[in-house]
Design an enzyme around this catalytic site. Structure first.
Site, PDB file in Angstrom:
ATOM      1  N   LYS A 259      53.158  43.342  46.645  1.00 34.43           N
ATOM      2  CA  LYS A 259      54.307  42.434  46.755  1.00 34.43           C
ATOM      3  C   LYS A 259      53.770  41.043  47.070  1.00 34.43           C
ATOM      4  CE  LYS A 259      58.536  41.586  49.347  1.00 34.43           C
ATOM      5  NZ  LYS A 259      59.463  42.078  50.376  1.00 34.43           N
TER       6      LYS A 259
ATOM      7  N   LYS B 107      55.683  43.728  42.434  1.00 34.64           N
ATOM      8  CA  LYS B 107      56.844  42.851  42.581  1.00 34.64           C
ATOM      9  C   LYS B 107      56.379  41.432  42.858  1.00 34.64           C
ATOM     10  CE  LYS B 107      60.458  42.004  45.875  1.00 34.64           C
ATOM     11  NZ  LYS B 107      60.916  42.242  47.199  1.00 34.64           N
TER      12      LYS B 107
HETATM   13  C1  PBG Z   1      62.787  42.324  51.913  1.00 36.32           C
HETATM   14  C2  PBG Z   1      62.894  42.168  50.444  1.00 36.32           C
HETATM   15  C3  PBG Z   1      62.894  41.004  49.666  1.00 36.32           C
HETATM   16  C4  PBG Z   1      63.133  41.398  48.355  1.00 36.32           C
HETATM   17  C5  PBG Z   1      63.249  42.774  48.363  1.00 36.32           C
HETATM   18  N1  PBG Z   1      63.084  43.237  49.650  1.00 36.32           N
HETATM   19  C6  PBG Z   1      62.780  39.576  50.058  1.00 36.32           C
HETATM   20  C7  PBG Z   1      61.528  39.048  50.611  1.00 36.32           C
HETATM   21  O1  PBG Z   1      60.519  39.731  50.743  1.00 36.32           O
HETATM   22  O2  PBG Z   1      61.579  37.883  50.991  1.00 36.32           O
HETATM   23  C8  PBG Z   1      63.282  40.469  47.184  1.00 36.32           C
HETATM   24  C9  PBG Z   1      64.078  40.999  46.040  1.00 36.32           C
HETATM   25  C10 PBG Z   1      64.539  39.989  45.054  1.00 36.32           C
HETATM   26  O3  PBG Z   1      64.202  38.787  45.090  1.00 36.32           O
HETATM   27  O4  PBG Z   1      65.295  40.405  44.148  1.00 36.32           O
HETATM   28  N2  PBG Z   1      61.580  42.011  52.483  1.00 36.32           N
END
Ligand code: PBG
Length: 327
Positions: free
Chosen positions: A194, A247
């Site tokens: 991520k 992601k």
């Molecule tokens: C929680 C989380 C996030 C997303 C999914 N789970 C935001 C982040 O990490 O700031 C992002 C999903 C999206 O942008 O569609 N940590």
């Protein structure tokens, strides 16, 4: 002309082109994100994500019915709690927003797959993904909280928990806690690679989860790195992750391909809020054909090697697949 090789032969008719497709999509591989707001009754459109809604606990099943009517069979839940504090206690409350939502969905639709996002940023007053010591998120202290959250989601009936916190060692701690509480069958879908991405902007305003200071670069990955993604996936796999995830998706197709080739675990890609919002706004400005861009981007993610896709377009993509526009 004397040409032995004429690739165009396999592009001659629609039927032959379909026969020759290397990438096949299925609505069964799509996962729809659902935002549940504890303070809401009914349904409210999300400003930052045109076409998406916040659902109150009284109406979350409407979101599921919407999925089912399009042939989408899986969702991932995000919660907006009524109360936030330093430690995000409402994230693991038995009557927390996600716990209630899971019970509501599972009691009506036991066969519908419910995945829960396990993170603290929507629940903490400071908006960071864990417990703060000064301005740093404390990795090891956060793990115990994440375990409590995951167990509470499993106890409510979640099929899978999806830790998105990017703490080191999180999968091992979650697996052990789940097993210890008798949830051996609850799967872990790990947000393994991520990235610290600007593509999460619309999500953060939808989920109220933007950090109140600083950024997430101390725990999410640097977009410059590819080998680090392999390392993260390897660690999560070793720690017992059932599904790995990359992601965002579109700017990381190389990472998807490499992780798909390297690991035996199924690979999920998350086409995040900014990817969706960019297509929506370009289409609203009359610059692109929304339907075709939606299809082409989704195909590219599966072609890169994803086995499943979390997308805000899940229902529209399922329709496109059923119509035969892609597939
Ligand atoms: C929680 C989380 C996030 C997303 C999914 N789970 C935001 C982040 O990490 O700031 C992002 C999903 C999206 O942008 O569609 N940590």
């Amino acid at each position: 002309m004397d040409l032995t090789n004429r690739p165009r032969r396999l592009r001659r008719t629609d039927a032959i082109r379909r026969l020759n497709r290397e990438t096949r999509l299925s609505a069964e591989a799509l996962i729809y994100p659902v935002f549940v707001d504890e303070t809401l009754s009914g349904v409210r459109p999300i400003d930052s994500l045109p076409g998406q809604n916040h659902y109150g606990l009284d109406s979350v099943c409407q979101a599921i019915e919407g999925c089912i009517s399009h042939g989408v069979k899986h969702c991932i839940l995000f919660g907006l709690p009524a109360h936030k504090d330093e430690c995000g206690v409402s994230a693991w409350a038995e009557d927390g927003v996600i716990q209630q939502a899971v019970r509501a969905i599972k009691s009506q639709y036991p066969d519908f797959t419910v995945i829960t996002d396990v993170c603290m940023c929507e629940y903490t007053s400071h908006g960071h993904c864990g417990i703060l010591h000064g301005s740093e998120v404390d990795n090891d202290e956060t793990l115990a909280y994440l375990a409590k959250i995951a167990v509470s989601h499993a106890a409510a009936g979640a099929d899978m928990v999806a830790p998105s916190d990017m703490m080191d060692g999180h999968v091992a701690v979650l697996r052990e806690a789940l097993d210890h509480h008798g949830f051996q069958q609850t799967a872990i879908m790990a947000y393994s690679a991520k990235y610290a991405s600007a593509f999460y902007g619309p999500f953060r305003s939808a989920a109220g989860s933007a950090p109140s200071f600083g950024d997430r670069k101390g725990y999410q990955m640097d977009p410059h790195n590819r080998k680090e993604a392999i390392r993260e996936c390897a660690l999560d796999a070793q720690e017992g992750a059932d599904i790995l995830m990359v992601k965002p998706a579109l700017s990381y197709l190389d990472v998807i391909r490499e992780c798909a080739d390297t690991f035996a675990q199924p690979l999920c890609a998350y086409s995040v809020s900014g990817e969706y919002a960019m297509i929506k706004s370009a289409a609203a400005a009359g610059l692109v054909d929304e339907e075709r861009i939606m299809c082409e981007t989704a195909v590219s993610i599966f072609r890169a090697g994803a086995n499943m896709l979390i997308t805000y377009y899940a229902k529209e993509l399922a329709d496109a697949i059923h119509r035969g526009d892609i597939g």
